[in-house]
Write a protein that holds these residues in place. Sequence first.
Motif, PDB file in Angstrom:
ATOM      1  N   TYR A   1      66.027  20.937  67.846  1.00  0.00           N
ATOM      2  CA  TYR A   1      65.674  21.927  68.863  1.00  0.00           C
ATOM      3  C   TYR A   1      65.448  23.259  68.149  1.00  0.00           C
ATOM      4  O   TYR A   1      66.363  23.801  67.528  1.00  0.00           O
TER       5      TYR A   1
ATOM      6  N   ALA B   1      71.948  17.735  72.952  1.00  0.00           N
ATOM      7  CA  ALA B   1      71.346  18.255  71.722  1.00  0.00           C
ATOM      8  C   ALA B   1      72.422  18.536  70.681  1.00  0.00           C
ATOM      9  O   ALA B   1      73.486  19.078  71.023  1.00  0.00           O
TER      10      ALA B   1
ATOM     11  N   PHE C   1      70.085  22.252  65.864  1.00  0.00           N
ATOM     12  CA  PHE C   1      69.319  23.422  66.274  1.00  0.00           C
ATOM     13  C   PHE C   1      68.865  24.207  65.047  1.00  0.00           C
ATOM     14  O   PHE C   1      69.612  24.354  64.073  1.00  0.00           O
TER      15      PHE C   1
ATOM     16  N   PHE D   1      66.487  12.470  72.868  1.00  0.00           N
ATOM     17  CA  PHE D   1      66.982  13.838  73.060  1.00  0.00           C
ATOM     18  C   PHE D   1      68.194  14.128  72.184  1.00  0.00           C
ATOM     19  O   PHE D   1      68.480  15.290  71.884  1.00  0.00           O
ATOM     20  N   LYS D   2      68.892  13.091  71.755  1.00  0.00           N
ATOM     21  CA  LYS D   2      70.023  13.255  70.847  1.00  0.00           C
ATOM     22  C   LYS D   2      69.588  13.191  69.388  1.00  0.00           C
ATOM     23  O   LYS D   2      70.360  13.526  68.495  1.00  0.00           O
TER      24      LYS D   2
ATOM     25  N   LEU E   1      71.723  23.299  76.144  1.00  0.00           N
ATOM     26  CA  LEU E   1      71.095  22.133  75.537  1.00  0.00           C
ATOM     27  C   LEU E   1      72.136  21.238  74.875  1.00  0.00           C
ATOM     28  O   LEU E   1      72.017  20.007  74.895  1.00  0.00           O
ATOM     29  N   TYR E   2      73.150  21.842  74.316  1.00  0.00           N
ATOM     30  CA  TYR E   2      74.250  21.070  73.730  1.00  0.00           C
ATOM     31  C   TYR E   2      74.914  20.208  74.799  1.00  0.00           C
ATOM     32  O   TYR E   2      75.238  19.036  74.569  1.00  0.00           O
TER      33      TYR E   2
END
Length: 412
Positions: A202, A247, A250, A197-198, A242-243
């Motif tokens: 996105y 995340a 983007f 996820f990192k 999301l950050y």
Amino acid sequence: MALPLLPLSVEELCQSEKISKMGTLKVSNSLCRFSKILVICMVAFSLVDSSYCVCEFEAIFNFGDSNSDTGGFHTAFPAQPGPYGMTYFKKPVGRASDGRLILDFLAEGLGLAHLSPYLESIGSDYSHGANFASSASTVIPPIASFFLSGLSPFSLSIQLSQIKQFKARVDELHQTGTISSSGRSSGTKIPSSPDIFKKAIYMFYIGQNDLTSKIAATGSIDGVRDSFPQIVSQINDAIKELYALGARTFMVFNLGPVGCYPGYLVELPHASSFDFDEFGCMISYQNVVNYYNKLLKWTLSQTRERLADVSLIHVDTHSALLELFHHPTLYGFKYATKTCCGYGGGDHNFHPKILCGNVLASACAEPQEYVSWDGIHFTEAANKIVAHAILNGSLFDPPFPLHERCDLQPIG
């Protein structure tokens, strides 16, 4: 001159002037240089061993509408009819095109498989990301049901809830050890590590239905700008959420030139014949979209300054698509504002009550000659050209060296 993408013949373009219906199109030296560099890059891509790919980005998580839906809507509301999917998949697969979408090509360029829809229950592979997009989705949640409004219940806020649930479930499975060495859990392949996820990009490609549904509901373009701050704010808030979940990269796609789309040229109201520019696009709608895109770009720039260690990229798909509508023959197309799959013939081959997929509608024999697939969405050929422009970085603001962070793969 609009944004250069990929001319059909670079040498021919650089040695002569192209004549269009609207007059002489002069080609600048910068366009020639850009095109030659792009062709060289594409040749280099073709020499790369597709079995080898090193990329900092191990996944894509996508949020959007039909422009990037890889089957989510038709998983929830089956089934999509033919001739959708005829070019590449040879059958309907839930994509609003004759073949692959921009998102599909971007995944290929990053060395990833096509994204599985989040709602797909059989045969899904989420090891490299997931697609939460749903056709007919909006940023602002619809106030009426799908059967009344025609808008998907899977608005951006729902899609955001879905990825939170997805991440929580992946974290839980890894913490409890209930996942096989192949990354499978209950028959579904999931990320091999929560760290993915990192290490993901996105993507947001949504907002078009907010614009067109409001115009359709009111019968006028007047006042539509009043909703733009709310739309942009909700996209911005989703990025911040999301950050907070980890995340860091983007890509936010802006709105395309809907004033040039054949379906909207037929269906949406317009003031008079004076509302059309030399390319047959509606000026009033172009102005409204430009206003939205400027607001989106400015808002993203403000957020970028406030968030540490974030790559927040505005992707100007509008310029790329507008170039295809304005100068289709430079990119191998014969038709810009005429629909491949539709009904009625004429300048646009679009009938609002006989859409692509209707038994009375039919598809053209050569989709690669058309920019527009069904009047609202694009052919695979058009999507591929835009994807090339994204992968080579020409649509990014601020500049983002994607090629330095990934061994980009050829897109076929």
